[in-house]
Design an enzyme around this catalytic site. Structure first.
Site, short mmCIF file in Angstrom:
data_model
loop_
_atom_site.label_atom_id
_atom_site.label_comp_id
_atom_site.label_asym_id
_atom_site.label_seq_id
_atom_site.Cartn_x
_atom_site.Cartn_y
_atom_site.Cartn_z
N ASP A 79 -4.00 -6.68 -8.18
CA ASP A 79 -3.27 -6.11 -9.31
C ASP A 79 -2.35 -7.18 -9.91
O ASP A 79 -1.45 -6.86 -10.68
CB ASP A 79 -2.43 -4.90 -8.87
CG ASP A 79 -1.44 -5.25 -7.78
OD1 ASP A 79 -1.59 -6.34 -7.17
OD2 ASP A 79 -0.52 -4.46 -7.53
N GLU A 133 -13.59 -5.64 6.31
CA GLU A 133 -12.44 -5.67 5.39
C GLU A 133 -11.28 -6.45 6.01
O GLU A 133 -10.87 -6.21 7.14
CB GLU A 133 -11.99 -4.24 5.06
CG GLU A 133 -10.82 -4.25 4.06
CD GLU A 133 -10.59 -2.92 3.38
OE1 GLU A 133 -11.56 -2.18 3.15
OE2 GLU A 133 -9.42 -2.63 3.06
N THR A 183 -6.69 3.69 -4.74
CA THR A 183 -5.56 3.96 -3.83
C THR A 183 -4.44 4.67 -4.60
O THR A 183 -4.38 4.60 -5.83
CB THR A 183 -5.00 2.65 -3.24
OG1 THR A 183 -4.52 1.85 -4.31
CG2 THR A 183 -6.05 1.88 -2.46
N LYS A 184 -3.55 5.30 -3.84
CA LYS A 184 -2.41 6.02 -4.44
C LYS A 184 -1.58 5.07 -5.29
O LYS A 184 -1.20 5.34 -6.41
CB LYS A 184 -1.52 6.57 -3.31
CG LYS A 184 -1.58 8.07 -3.19
CD LYS A 184 -0.49 8.55 -2.24
CE LYS A 184 -1.09 8.98 -0.92
NZ LYS A 184 -0.16 9.11 0.19
N PHE A 185 -1.35 3.91 -4.69
CA PHE A 185 -0.57 2.86 -5.31
C PHE A 185 -1.20 2.41 -6.63
O PHE A 185 -0.54 2.21 -7.65
CB PHE A 185 -0.49 1.72 -4.28
CG PHE A 185 -0.26 0.37 -4.81
CD1 PHE A 185 1.03 -0.05 -5.12
CD2 PHE A 185 -1.31 -0.51 -4.99
CE1 PHE A 185 1.24 -1.32 -5.59
CE2 PHE A 185 -1.10 -1.77 -5.47
CZ PHE A 185 0.17 -2.18 -5.78
N GLU A 186 -2.53 2.34 -6.61
CA GLU A 186 -3.27 1.90 -7.79
C GLU A 186 -3.25 2.96 -8.88
O GLU A 186 -3.10 2.65 -10.07
CB GLU A 186 -4.71 1.64 -7.34
CG GLU A 186 -5.50 0.77 -8.24
CD GLU A 186 -6.91 0.57 -7.68
OE1 GLU A 186 -7.15 0.85 -6.48
OE2 GLU A 186 -7.76 0.14 -8.46
N LYS A 206 5.32 -16.71 -6.03
CA LYS A 206 6.00 -17.95 -6.40
C LYS A 206 5.06 -19.14 -6.30
O LYS A 206 4.32 -19.25 -5.33
CB LYS A 206 7.20 -18.18 -5.46
CG LYS A 206 8.30 -17.17 -5.66
CD LYS A 206 9.49 -17.51 -4.80
CE LYS A 206 10.54 -16.40 -4.89
NZ LYS A 206 11.28 -16.23 -3.66
N ASP A 256 -1.90 -10.27 -0.21
CA ASP A 256 -0.54 -10.66 -0.57
C ASP A 256 -0.61 -11.70 -1.69
O ASP A 256 -1.26 -12.73 -1.52
CB ASP A 256 0.16 -11.26 0.66
CG ASP A 256 0.30 -10.23 1.77
OD1 ASP A 256 1.00 -9.23 1.57
OD2 ASP A 256 -0.33 -10.42 2.83
#
Ligand SMILES: C[S@@+](CC[C@H](N)C(=O)[O-])C[C@H]1O[C@@H](n2cnc3c(N)ncnc32)[C@H](O)[C@@H]1O
Length: 238
Positions: free
Chosen positions: A179, A68, A216-219, A147, A143
């Site tokens: 995402d 990963e 994931t939590k964020f997801e 821009k 990441d």
């Protein structure tokens, strides 16, 4: 622990500036993170060297290896390693606090099938991983470099995906998730143009999140807000 990149020079001894996929923001380590590094680096840390790694020796067995890139804090990587003890896992991350948290969680979960590098994944892949040795390469939420003028920093580029292909076994899978819709389109453009890969999606686009990639939590939060996540899986066919 070695530096996260190796300085490179041209024949005249001039330093070569490379476009990198990350900017180092070395936040301070918490006490827990530095204690975890101290406690677990000897067993789970891999110091970068440009010599190829002997996976059978590192893991003490012959098993499928999943690698990963950019695991962040390592939450999903540790979960995956715990859920698949029959596979070997290697994580690569340049952000040192992430290494600390990952090792802390891996220690608490008592996983024995995980090793981590604190180094630039490009260099690790190029020099430390043997060609044709990986069952899967994972790149989750890289990441996005939103821009337009920063798009060149995106890690997914034609050359990078060929480097990944070389390291996969035939039949091995390159699994990406993002995402950021524009990045998913960029990933598909690059992968569709790349030689030697076959899209695992029956619609020729994205796939459903496979069970082996934990949410994931964020997801989960993103789902509640109605945000999308795109999984892309291509198999090495040649
Ligand atoms: C947006 S974060 C996502 C982290 C994690 N995969 C997640 O889903 O939470 C991207 C991560 O990739 C790491 N990264 C970017 N380029 C890298 C490289 N060339 N080698 C190793 N890590 C890299 C960054 O330090 C950062 O932690």
């Amino acid at each position: 622990m070695s530096d996260v990149t190796t300085a490179e020079f041209n024949e005249d001894g001039k330093y070569i500036r490379k476009i990198r996929s990350f900017v180092l923001r070395e936040g301070r380590l918490t006490k827990g993170q530095s204690q975890a590094i101290e406690a677990h680096w000897p067993a789970m840390g891999l110091d970068y060297t440009p010599q190829p790694l002997d996976l059978n020796q590192v893991f003490g067995r012959d098993a499928d290896t999943v690698l990963e890139i950019g695991f962040g804090m390592g939450a999903s990587l540790v979960q995956m390693a715990k859920a698949a003890p029959e596979q070997n896992f290697i994580g690569i991350e340049v952000h040192k606090p992430g290494i600390g948290t990952c090792l802390s969680e891996a220690g608490a979960a008592e996983v024995t099938n995980l090793r981590v590098y604190h180094h630039d994944a490009m260099e690790v892949l190029e020099h430390s991983i043997l060609d044709g040795s990986l069952a899967r390469v994972q790149l989750f939420f890289p990441d996005p470099w939103h821009k337009k003028r920063h798009n060149k920093r995106r890690i997914v580029q034609a050359e990078f995906v060929q480097l990944v292909r070389r390291k996969l076994k035939i039949g091995g899978v390159f699994h990406m998730a993002t995402d950021w819709e524009n990045y998913s389109e960029h990933m598909l453009d690059i992968m569709n143009a790349a030689e030697g890969y076959n899209n695992q999606s029956t619609t020729g686009t994205v796939v459903e999140r496979p069970d082996h990639r934990p949410l994931t939590k964020f997801e989960a939060r993103g789902h509640r807000l109605g945000h999308g996540v795109w999984d892309i899986m291509f198999e090495r066919i040649a």
